[in-house]
Design an enzyme around this catalytic site. Structure first.
Site, mmCIF file in Angstrom:
data_model
loop_
_atom_site.group_PDB
_atom_site.id
_atom_site.type_symbol
_atom_site.label_atom_id
_atom_site.label_comp_id
_atom_site.label_asym_id
_atom_site.label_seq_id
_atom_site.Cartn_x
_atom_site.Cartn_y
_atom_site.Cartn_z
ATOM 1 N N TYR A 135 33.196 -13.868 -74.820
ATOM 2 C CA TYR A 135 34.425 -13.260 -74.492
ATOM 3 C C TYR A 135 34.330 -12.085 -73.323
ATOM 4 C CZ TYR A 135 38.405 -9.813 -75.549
ATOM 5 O OH TYR A 135 39.151 -9.130 -75.519
ATOM 6 N N GLU A 139 33.177 -4.984 -67.613
ATOM 7 C CA GLU A 139 32.613 -5.210 -66.396
ATOM 8 C C GLU A 139 31.611 -3.870 -66.057
ATOM 9 O OE1 GLU A 139 35.329 -5.819 -63.166
ATOM 10 O OE2 GLU A 139 36.089 -7.758 -64.227
ATOM 11 N N PRO A 140 30.642 -3.950 -64.862
ATOM 12 C CA PRO A 140 29.852 -2.853 -64.923
ATOM 13 C C PRO A 140 30.613 -1.532 -64.715
ATOM 14 C CG PRO A 140 29.273 -4.531 -63.423
ATOM 15 C CD PRO A 140 30.339 -5.091 -64.217
ATOM 16 N N TRP A 173 27.298 -7.260 -70.252
ATOM 17 C CA TRP A 173 27.088 -7.098 -71.706
ATOM 18 C C TRP A 173 28.012 -8.242 -72.574
ATOM 19 C CZ3 TRP A 173 23.655 -3.887 -70.900
ATOM 20 C CH2 TRP A 173 23.753 -2.509 -70.330
ATOM 21 N N GLN A 354 15.409 7.138 -94.319
ATOM 22 C CA GLN A 354 14.870 8.558 -94.971
ATOM 23 C C GLN A 354 14.717 8.226 -96.503
ATOM 24 O OE1 GLN A 354 14.497 11.242 -93.101
ATOM 25 N NE2 GLN A 354 14.062 12.618 -95.027
ATOM 26 N N GLY A 358 8.035 7.299 -95.491
ATOM 27 C CA GLY A 358 7.211 6.794 -93.987
ATOM 28 C C GLY A 358 7.571 5.236 -94.044
ATOM 29 N N GLU A 381 33.681 -3.436 -78.978
ATOM 30 C CA GLU A 381 34.963 -3.561 -79.549
ATOM 31 C C GLU A 381 35.878 -2.137 -79.386
ATOM 32 O OE1 GLU A 381 36.375 -6.694 -78.769
ATOM 33 O OE2 GLU A 381 37.790 -6.227 -80.305
ATOM 34 N N THR A 383 34.744 1.900 -78.237
ATOM 35 C CA THR A 383 33.819 2.744 -78.942
ATOM 36 C C THR A 383 34.355 3.904 -79.884
ATOM 37 O OG1 THR A 383 34.380 4.781 -77.165
ATOM 38 C CG2 THR A 383 32.535 3.101 -76.510
#
Ligand SMILES: Cc1cc2nc3c(=O)[nH]c(=O)nc-3n(C[C@H](O)[C@H](O)[C@H](O)COP(=O)(O)OP(=O)(O)OC[C@H]3O[C@@H](n4cnc5c(N)ncnc54)[C@H](O)[C@@H]3O)c2cc1C
Length: 564
Positions: A135, A139-140, A173, A354, A358, A381, A383
């Site tokens: 799709y 564009e940039p 993207w 969390q 670790g 889709e 932000t």
């Protein structure tokens, strides 16, 4: 929206048995094709398993059939089915889910805009030959603001008749950009933005190398360069120039629901790992699952937020399946679902790291990968900030048009629901609806929405308030014994009621405190804000917090299958 929408009838799509089969087929397929070690390896090496993407869209699984109408060889799934399957895919791997989504997205302009002949040609190809789509909108320099697109489509004429177009520009993207069989490209034709279906093997079409991404590294993302790429006029979607942005808008209610389901699936996948881990990890002489300070911070709040998002998704999907989503009519609801679910998914995945201590910080425990993967859902889709704007602008109009009655009416309906069904937190959700009405009015009187930040904060608070309302409706239907037939059934009606009560308290607190903060913060110094707190029933909102801890306990008991 009226409480009549709590009616759980669903009219479109697969029957319950077929959906259940599909969900387990997806789970079995991905579990076999992509065991955890392979996922981690592909993620580490940043490789898209194209073979698996194609197998999913072939006779081996046929997931693409879900969204193709029966007349074109598909199964004719509805929005509810698509949400359930998207959540299922996201629980396994969000990169793979994104690859499948890209075919959904790529074919969406076809659904809403193509002629019958084109639909037969393209959709049958997807159904029968498993064509993978991409799709190509972004564009940039045109992301959130698609209107700024620069890719052009120049008419090619023969004997005074348009026979095709030459497309030139760059797309950025693009999921499946490097592997697709067809790409829908949005380009500026003489009469405006227009969608074309383009064969990427056409001369002048160059796919860039895959992006080295933070997450969803199993999904191929690539920039596309188009230099005088010839497209015959038959491949202009709908045959009329200038419909592109309208067509893109028309499907947002639906496509954003898919990404909402990704946030939900990613978040739950991480949280379930944390839940499982906490039952076996002994610290301070007992499993972590028995430490209230652990469960009530790292697990329960995320269950509430994810389930509130689910309620927003299910309600919107049900309405789309009833035909209420025509011409983008449910875009705001889709935006609320996407905003809440993807933000909740991110927070849940972070908490899951969390919760693993670790170990969560290492690659081996998968939650680290899920956290990176789910991060994309608040970006693509639309932000989260664009969602806030979309939500706020629409509800602002509703507030003005109804002369302040939009949320007051909902508050009255919720109070009526509370009288009939007091255990689901409807009176608390009513306080949230009333608080939204008061806030919007204070913003109108003080002309505060000329501050973009205030407008966007309203978008956030509206999303919280409306999800709490959806959740109240969902749990009330469950307690009444009439849940939506295809609803997720993980929690009993009693637990759903506890979740609903607890989330309503969180939502009303958030709406009131943050709303007051920004109204005061934006008002001219010395402005008399009159009886704002009283109108909002701030005392009642604080009093409604009574019982919160007991409900958290009940939700924790349900998650860990303990009898309280
Ligand atoms: C992995 C990946 C896959 C993708 N897949 C596809 C795909 O298949 N097809 C496709 O067409 N696109 C795809 N996209 C593009 C995606 O939809 C865009 O990245 C997204 O819409 C944001 O656009 P942008 O990146 O240009 O950011 P921008 O629009 O420049 O936004 C940057 C920041 O500014 C904020 N912002 C923007 N405008 C405003 C405003 N008016 N007010 C306040 N804040 C604002 C945004 O919220 C964001 O935080 C993909 C992106 C990624 C990263």
């Amino acid at each position: 929206m009226s409480l009549a929408h709590a009616d759980s009838s669903q009219t479109a799509g697969l029957d319950v048995e077929m959906l259940t089969m599909m969900l387990s087929a997806v789970a079995d397929f991905v579990t076999n094709a992509l065991p955890p070690e392979r996922q981690l390896q592909l993620d580490h090496e940043d490789v898209c398993p194209e073979d698996i993407v194609r197998a999913m869209c072939s006779d081996q699984l046929g997931v693409q059939l879900l969204f193709i109408p029966e007349q074109y060889g598909g199964m004719g799934g509805g929005a509810f089915d698509v949400y359930r399957v998207c959540e299922q895919m996201a629980r396994h791997d969000l990169g793979l889910a994104t690859s499948v989504l890209a075919t959904f997205l790529g074919s969406d302009p076809i659904f809403v805009g193509a002629t019958d002949e084109q639909k037969t040609r393209w959709l049958t190809q997807i159904a029968e030959q498993g064509f993978v789509y991409a799709y190509g909108a972004t564009e940039p320099e045109a992301g959130s603001d698609l209107g700024a697109l620069k890719t052009t489509a120049t008419r090619v004429e023969e004997d005074g008749k348009v026979v095709g177009y030459k497309i030139t520009g760059r797309k950025q993207w693009i999921s499946n950009g490097g592997i697709s069989d067809r790409t829908t490209i949005l380009a500026l034709a003489p009469d405006g933005p227009t969608w074309f279906v383009v064969d990427p093997t056409t001369a002048g079409f160059v796919r860039n190398k895959p992006e080295d991404k933070h997450g969803i590294r199993l999904s191929n993302t690539a920039a596309l360069f188009l230099d005088d790429v010839y497209v015959p006029v038959e491949d202009l979607i709908g045959g009329v120039e200038g419909q592109g942005l309208v067509q893109a808008q028309q499907v947002f209610g639906y496509t954003r629901l898919m990404v909402a389901a990704f946030g939900l699936g990613g978040g739950w996948s991480a949280l379930d790992r944390a839940i499982e881990y906490s039952t076996t990890r002994i610290q301070g002489g007992a499993p972590l699952s028995e430490k209230q300070g652990y469960t009530h911070k790292l697990i329960v709040p995320h269950v509430l937020r994810l389930e509130a998002s689910r309620a927003a998704i299910e309600e919107t999907a049900t309405r789309i399946d009833r035909g209420e989503g025509e011409n983008g009519a449910l875009n705001t609801e889709g935006a609320i679902a996407k905003y809440m679910a993807t933000e909740a998914g991110n927070l849940a995945a972070d908490a899951a790291i969390q919760a693993h201590g670790g170990y969560g910080y290492t690659r081996e425990y998968m939650v680290e990968k899920i956290k990176r993967d789910v991060r994309i859902t608040t970006i693509y889709e639309g932000t989260s900030e664009i969602m806030e704007m979309t939500i706020a602008r629409d509800r602002w109009q509703q507030h003005l048009k109804s002369r302040g009655e939009y949320y007051r009416e909902q508050a009255r309906e919720l109070d009526a629901l509370h009288a009939r069904r007091p255990e689901v937190g409807a009176s608390t959700a009513a306080l949230a609806a009333n608080a939204l009405a008061v806030l919007l009015e204070a913003c109108r009187v003080g002309r505060l929405t000329r501050n973009q930040h205030v407008l966007l904060r309203l978008g956030e608070l509206i999303a919280w308030g409306e999800s709490a309302i959806s959740l109240v409706r969902r749990s009330s239907a469950a307690v009444d014994g009439i849940p939506a037939p295809k609803a997720d059934g993980r929690f009993t009606p009693d637990t759903q009621a506890a979740i609903s009560r607890a989330f309503a308290r969180e939502a009303v607190q958030h709406v009131a405190e943050q709303g007051l903060r920004w109204v005061r913060g934006a008002a001219e110094p010395g402005t008399d804000l009159g009886s704002l707190e009283q109108d909002m029933h701030l005392d009642a909102i604080r009093a409604a917090q009574a019982g919160l801890l007991a409900d958290y306990d009940a939700v924790a008991d349900a998650i860990y299958k303990r009898t309280s």
